[in-house]
Design a protein around this motif. Structure first.
Motif, PDB file in Angstrom:
ATOM      1  N   ALA A 103      88.860  21.092 -19.665  1.00 25.93           N
ATOM      2  CA  ALA A 103      87.753  21.488 -20.528  1.00 25.93           C
ATOM      3  C   ALA A 103      86.463  21.645 -19.718  1.00 25.93           C
ATOM      4  O   ALA A 103      86.350  21.125 -18.601  1.00 25.93           O
ATOM      5  N   PRO A 104      85.464  22.332 -20.272  1.00 25.07           N
ATOM      6  CA  PRO A 104      84.185  22.477 -19.566  1.00 25.07           C
ATOM      7  C   PRO A 104      83.534  21.130 -19.281  1.00 25.07           C
ATOM      8  O   PRO A 104      83.743  20.155 -20.016  1.00 25.07           O
ATOM      9  N   PRO A 105      82.735  21.052 -18.227  1.00 25.12           N
ATOM     10  CA  PRO A 105      82.069  19.791 -17.885  1.00 25.12           C
ATOM     11  C   PRO A 105      80.974  19.464 -18.894  1.00 25.12           C
ATOM     12  O   PRO A 105      80.400  20.360 -19.525  1.00 25.12           O
ATOM     13  N   PRO A 106      80.639  18.179 -19.064  1.00 29.56           N
ATOM     14  CA  PRO A 106      79.623  17.799 -20.051  1.00 29.56           C
ATOM     15  C   PRO A 106      78.243  18.352 -19.741  1.00 29.56           C
ATOM     16  O   PRO A 106      77.417  18.505 -20.646  1.00 29.56           O
ATOM     17  N   GLY A 107      77.967  18.665 -18.495  1.00 23.22           N
ATOM     18  CA  GLY A 107      76.653  19.183 -18.144  1.00 23.22           C
ATOM     19  C   GLY A 107      76.435  20.642 -18.472  1.00 23.22           C
ATOM     20  O   GLY A 107      75.310  21.142 -18.367  1.00 23.22           O
ATOM     21  N   VAL A 108      77.501  21.355 -18.860  1.00 18.53           N
ATOM     22  CA  VAL A 108      77.379  22.768 -19.208  1.00 18.53           C
ATOM     23  C   VAL A 108      77.337  22.895 -20.730  1.00 18.53           C
ATOM     24  O   VAL A 108      78.272  22.483 -21.419  1.00 18.53           O
ATOM     25  N   GLU A 109      76.260  23.434 -21.237  1.00 15.91           N
ATOM     26  CA  GLU A 109      76.124  23.582 -22.681  1.00 15.91           C
ATOM     27  C   GLU A 109      77.057  24.668 -23.192  1.00 15.91           C
ATOM     28  O   GLU A 109      77.106  25.771 -22.635  1.00 15.91           O
ATOM     29  N   VAL A 110      77.798  24.360 -24.235  1.00 17.96           N
ATOM     30  CA  VAL A 110      78.675  25.343 -24.865  1.00 17.96           C
ATOM     31  C   VAL A 110      78.159  25.631 -26.269  1.00 17.96           C
ATOM     32  O   VAL A 110      77.291  24.919 -26.790  1.00 17.96           O
ATOM     33  N   MET A 111      78.698  26.672 -26.881  1.00 15.51           N
ATOM     34  CA  MET A 111      78.301  27.008 -28.232  1.00 15.51           C
ATOM     35  C   MET A 111      78.840  25.970 -29.212  1.00 15.51           C
ATOM     36  O   MET A 111      79.832  25.284 -28.933  1.00 15.51           O
ATOM     37  N   THR A 112      78.191  25.863 -30.354  1.00 16.65           N
ATOM     38  CA  THR A 112      78.517  24.798 -31.309  1.00 16.65           C
ATOM     39  C   THR A 112      79.989  24.818 -31.690  1.00 16.65           C
ATOM     40  O   THR A 112      80.654  23.776 -31.725  1.00 16.65           O
ATOM     41  N   TYR A 113      80.524  26.005 -31.960  1.00 10.07           N
ATOM     42  CA  TYR A 113      81.906  26.079 -32.422  1.00 10.07           C
ATOM     43  C   TYR A 113      82.906  25.775 -31.300  1.00 10.07           C
ATOM     44  O   TYR A 113      84.094  25.574 -31.571  1.00 10.07           O
ATOM     45  N   GLU A 114      82.441  25.720 -30.056  1.00  8.90           N
ATOM     46  CA  GLU A 114      83.322  25.440 -28.922  1.00  8.90           C
ATOM     47  C   GLU A 114      83.378  23.953 -28.554  1.00  8.90           C
ATOM     48  O   GLU A 114      84.154  23.574 -27.678  1.00  8.90           O
ATOM     49  N   ARG A 115      82.584  23.138 -29.196  1.00  5.19           N
ATOM     50  CA  ARG A 115      82.586  21.715 -28.884  1.00  5.19           C
ATOM     51  C   ARG A 115      83.934  21.099 -29.286  1.00  5.19           C
ATOM     52  O   ARG A 115      84.468  21.397 -30.351  1.00  5.19           O
ATOM     53  N   ASP A 116      84.459  20.253 -28.423  1.00  7.07           N
ATOM     54  CA  ASP A 116      85.760  19.603 -28.659  1.00  7.07           C
ATOM     55  C   ASP A 116      86.875  20.621 -28.872  1.00  7.07           C
ATOM     56  O   ASP A 116      87.829  20.381 -29.615  1.00  7.07           O
TER      57      ASP A 116
ATOM     58  N   ALA B 202      85.978  15.565 -17.828  1.00  3.99           N
ATOM     59  CA  ALA B 202      86.278  16.286 -19.058  1.00  3.99           C
ATOM     60  C   ALA B 202      87.714  16.018 -19.490  1.00  3.99           C
ATOM     61  O   ALA B 202      88.524  15.464 -18.729  1.00  3.99           O
ATOM     62  N   ASP B 203      88.032  16.395 -20.709  1.00  7.58           N
ATOM     63  CA  ASP B 203      89.401  16.296 -21.207  1.00  7.58           C
ATOM     64  C   ASP B 203      90.300  17.284 -20.466  1.00  7.58           C
ATOM     65  O   ASP B 203      89.841  18.337 -20.001  1.00  7.58           O
ATOM     66  N   TRP B 204      91.613  16.957 -20.393  1.00 11.69           N
ATOM     67  CA  TRP B 204      92.565  17.864 -19.756  1.00 11.69           C
ATOM     68  C   TRP B 204      93.948  17.608 -20.322  1.00 11.69           C
ATOM     69  O   TRP B 204      94.226  16.544 -20.867  1.00 11.69           O
ATOM     70  N   PHE B 205      94.800  18.625 -20.207  1.00  9.37           N
ATOM     71  CA  PHE B 205      96.191  18.419 -20.605  1.00  9.37           C
ATOM     72  C   PHE B 205      97.100  19.351 -19.812  1.00  9.37           C
ATOM     73  O   PHE B 205      96.665  20.358 -19.249  1.00  9.37           O
ATOM     74  N   LEU B 206      98.379  18.973 -19.780  1.00 13.16           N
ATOM     75  CA  LEU B 206      99.405  19.737 -19.082  1.00 13.16           C
ATOM     76  C   LEU B 206     100.435  20.222 -20.090  1.00 13.16           C
ATOM     77  O   LEU B 206     100.811  19.501 -21.017  1.00 13.16           O
ATOM     78  N   MET B 207     100.912  21.448 -19.881  1.00 14.28           N
ATOM     79  CA  MET B 207     101.872  22.043 -20.807  1.00 14.28           C
ATOM     80  C   MET B 207     102.827  22.947 -20.037  1.00 14.28           C
ATOM     81  O   MET B 207     102.691  23.151 -18.828  1.00 14.28           O
ATOM     82  N   ASP B 208     103.804  23.498 -20.753  1.00 15.77           N
ATOM     83  CA  ASP B 208     104.759  24.422 -20.152  1.00 15.77           C
ATOM     84  C   ASP B 208     104.053  25.597 -19.484  1.00 15.77           C
ATOM     85  O   ASP B 208     103.075  26.135 -20.019  1.00 15.77           O
TER      86      ASP B 208
END
Length: 326
Positions: free
Chosen positions: A61-74, A109-115
């Motif tokens: 996920a994006p780093p906490p220091g980079v502001e994202v748009m409201t709908y992109e949070r979490d 930031a959050d991260w995950f692994l998938m196929d």
């Protein structure tokens, strides 16, 4: 694709992530077992090759220091929830999640692994295909989209949030969030912010026809479809999903914005041939919403002026479409 939101990590951190998920014995020595996947606008993504022959994709996920748009949070939490819903309630092929980590001790930031999906990206090769092949795949995308929309929710809104009692309430808040995002960065929409608010408010009554929350993928563009052997092998990138009106889906955009292509094949696959007058009214509001995203995200992603000009033109098309009485 370059974007300010991409949270790239050093190989040492990528190794620690893989070891946490799979164990140190499955992570090869050296650096050539991992490589960045270049396409995508939001998350950083890497392809990993493990010692046992398996391949996986890591999303960060994006780093906490980079502001994202409201709908992109979490957004990563939304994607994980969407993948679970899709696998549980439909036959739509999506990657299996191997491991998810929200502890933020290995990176910020959050991260995950998938196929890893061994297939072609439809958006990347679509223009190289014969028209009949394009139509076939577009119809398949429409059919997949219909399956996704069969998932029912209890309230309108985020998959993992409290939601709203009405579609009008949730949609108008989404628009207001976008306008707030634009104001914070002083983004030039090509229109006064007050005029956009007035346009939405004038026609918002048509949204009350939507009474049942349905799963909305929203981002089902060709670049998020993987194809192999004449079929859809997987649908990827689900971080923008929510419960809402299926008519807001990407396959319907071309009914009002020609720059997004002819939607006829998508609609055939979905089981629709045309929209009613009321649906066209709602669809126009959704095109205004999309136009706002396209324009405002240029400031948050660091896109160039050419993209910003193109985006403002799409918003202008939606805002100045034929008069609608909601």
């Amino acid at each position: 694709m370059e974007s300010l939101t991409k949270n790239r990590q050093p190989v040492a951190t990528l190794r620690a992530m893989a070891e946490r998920a799979y164990g140190a014995g499955l992570v090869p020595a050296g650096d050539d077992w991992v490589s960045e996947l270049g396409h995508g606008w939001f998350n950083a993504a890497y392809r990993m090759r493990l010692r046992d022959g398996r391949q996986a994709v890591l999303k960060v996920a994006p780093p906490p220091g980079v502001e994202v748009m409201t709908y992109e949070r979490d957004a990563m939490a939304t994607e994980l929830a969407a993948l679970e819903l899709i696998r549980e309630h439909t036959g739509v092929p999506v990657p299996a999640v191997h491991f998810a980590d929200r502890g933020r001790d290995l990176c910020d930031a959050d991260w995950f692994l998938m196929d890893f999906v061994n297939a072609d990206n439809y958006g990347m090769i679509r223009d190289t295909l014969a028209p009949a092949e394009q139509n076939g795949y577009d119809e398949a995308v429409g059919a997949v989209n219909r399956q996704l929309n069969q998932i029912r929710g209890r309230r309108f809104g985020r998959l993992d949030g409290p939601g709203a009692a009405s579609w009008r309430a949730f949609f108008t808040q989404m628009v207001e969030d976008l306008l707030g995002d634009g104001s914070r960065r002083d983004v030039d929409l090509g229109f006064a912010y007050a005029d956009v608010r007035a346009e939405i408010a004038e026609h918002a009554g048509c949204l009350d026809a939507v009474t049942e929350p349905r799963f909305v993928e929203w981002d089902l563009f060709p670049n998020n479809v993987m194809i192999r052997d004449g079929r859809i092998a997987s649908v990827i990138d689900h971080e923008r999903a929510f419960y809402g009106d299926p008519l807001i889906e990407a396959i319907f955009i071309g009914t009002g914005l020609p720059a997004f292509g002819d939607p006829a094949a998508y609609l055939r696959g979905y089981g629709r041939t045309e929209l009613t007058a009321d649906e066209h009214r709602r669809r126009r509001l959704y095109n205004v919403h999309l136009g706002l995203i396209l324009v405002i995200e240029t400031a948050y992603r660091g896109f160039g002026s050419d993209h910003a000009d193109w985006a403002r033109a799409r918003l202008a098309e939606a805002m100045t479409a034929g008069a609608i009485k909601g």
